[in-house]
Scaffold this motif. Structure first.
Motif, short mmCIF file in Angstrom:
data_model
loop_
_atom_site.label_atom_id
_atom_site.label_comp_id
_atom_site.label_asym_id
_atom_site.label_seq_id
_atom_site.Cartn_x
_atom_site.Cartn_y
_atom_site.Cartn_z
N ASP A 1 7.50 -39.59 -8.60
CA ASP A 1 8.59 -40.16 -9.40
C ASP A 1 9.40 -41.20 -8.64
N GLY A 2 8.74 -42.01 -7.82
CA GLY A 2 9.40 -43.09 -7.12
C GLY A 2 10.16 -42.69 -5.86
N LEU A 3 10.06 -41.43 -5.45
CA LEU A 3 10.76 -40.96 -4.26
C LEU A 3 9.80 -40.24 -3.32
N ILE A 4 10.10 -40.29 -2.04
CA ILE A 4 9.31 -39.56 -1.05
C ILE A 4 9.73 -38.10 -1.13
N THR A 5 8.77 -37.20 -1.38
CA THR A 5 9.10 -35.80 -1.60
C THR A 5 8.67 -34.88 -0.45
N GLU A 6 7.75 -35.38 0.38
CA GLU A 6 7.26 -34.54 1.46
C GLU A 6 6.71 -35.43 2.56
N GLY A 7 6.86 -34.97 3.80
CA GLY A 7 6.35 -35.73 4.93
C GLY A 7 5.78 -34.81 5.99
N TRP A 8 4.73 -35.27 6.64
CA TRP A 8 4.12 -34.56 7.76
C TRP A 8 4.07 -35.56 8.91
N GLU A 9 4.28 -35.08 10.14
CA GLU A 9 4.29 -35.97 11.30
C GLU A 9 3.55 -35.32 12.45
N ILE A 10 2.65 -36.11 13.05
CA ILE A 10 1.92 -35.66 14.23
C ILE A 10 2.13 -36.72 15.31
N ILE A 11 2.56 -36.27 16.48
CA ILE A 11 2.87 -37.17 17.59
C ILE A 11 2.00 -36.80 18.78
N GLU A 12 1.38 -37.81 19.40
CA GLU A 12 0.57 -37.57 20.58
C GLU A 12 0.93 -38.59 21.66
N PRO A 13 1.36 -38.13 22.83
CA PRO A 13 1.57 -39.07 23.93
C PRO A 13 0.24 -39.73 24.29
N VAL A 14 0.23 -41.04 24.37
CA VAL A 14 -1.01 -41.77 24.64
C VAL A 14 -1.60 -41.37 25.99
N ALA A 15 -0.78 -41.05 26.96
CA ALA A 15 -1.28 -40.65 28.28
C ALA A 15 -2.11 -39.37 28.22
N GLN A 16 -1.97 -38.58 27.17
CA GLN A 16 -2.71 -37.32 27.06
C GLN A 16 -3.95 -37.43 26.17
N VAL A 17 -4.25 -38.62 25.68
CA VAL A 17 -5.36 -38.79 24.76
C VAL A 17 -6.68 -38.31 25.36
N ALA A 18 -6.98 -38.70 26.58
CA ALA A 18 -8.26 -38.32 27.19
C ALA A 18 -8.41 -36.80 27.25
N ALA A 19 -7.37 -36.10 27.63
CA ALA A 19 -7.43 -34.63 27.71
C ALA A 19 -7.62 -34.03 26.32
N ASN A 20 -7.01 -34.63 25.34
CA ASN A 20 -7.10 -34.09 23.98
C ASN A 20 -8.44 -34.37 23.31
#
Length: 129
Positions: free
Chosen positions: A101-120
């Motif tokens: 209905d024209g509004l943001i009703t839900e949000g999900w957020e995932i954050i990853e430090p770039v320095a840890q990408v190789a380990a992940n």
């Protein structure tokens, strides 16, 4: 509808990123908005907006580059890279927004430090001893 939802999310985030205008962001959220992070962490509209306001000062000067904005039906996905101020770490962020209905009703957020990408990349491997 998909393009309209994409525009709603882009306008809401642009105001916040460019000017720090949390009130403009708040007007783009439904009253029953819920924000999710990995695990059992969820917050209401008021709780999330308070956290965003509290982060404005320590994150002042953060550089944000939006690399992808994808929309499918009522969901919009934003992939961004962010550099924290004062030579802080670079992070990669995926935000998923649900629009109704024209509004943001839900949000999900995932954050990853770039320095840890190789380990992940090998998270499933047993720890080496």
């Amino acid at each position: 509808m998909t393009m309209e939802n994409k525009n709603i999310v882009q306008r809401a985030l642009a105001g916040l990123i460019e000017t720090g205008d949390v009130d403009a962001l708040a007007r783009s959220l439904s009253d029953d908005f819920v924000h999710h992070r990995p695990g059992p962490i969820s917050s209401t509209k008021g709780e999330w907006l308070a956290a965003v306001r509290a982060a404005l000062v320590p994150l002042a000067g953060m550089r944000v580059e939006i690399h992808q904005v994808l929309a499918d039906g009522d969901h919009v996905v934003v992939y961004s890279r962010r550099w924290l101020p004062d030579a802080g770490p670079e992070i990669a962020v995926v935000d998923i927004w649900r629009v109704a209905d024209g509004l943001i009703t839900e949000g999900w957020e995932i954050i990853e430090p770039v320095a840890q990408v190789a380990a992940n990349l090998v998270w499933w491997e047993p720890a080496r001893r």
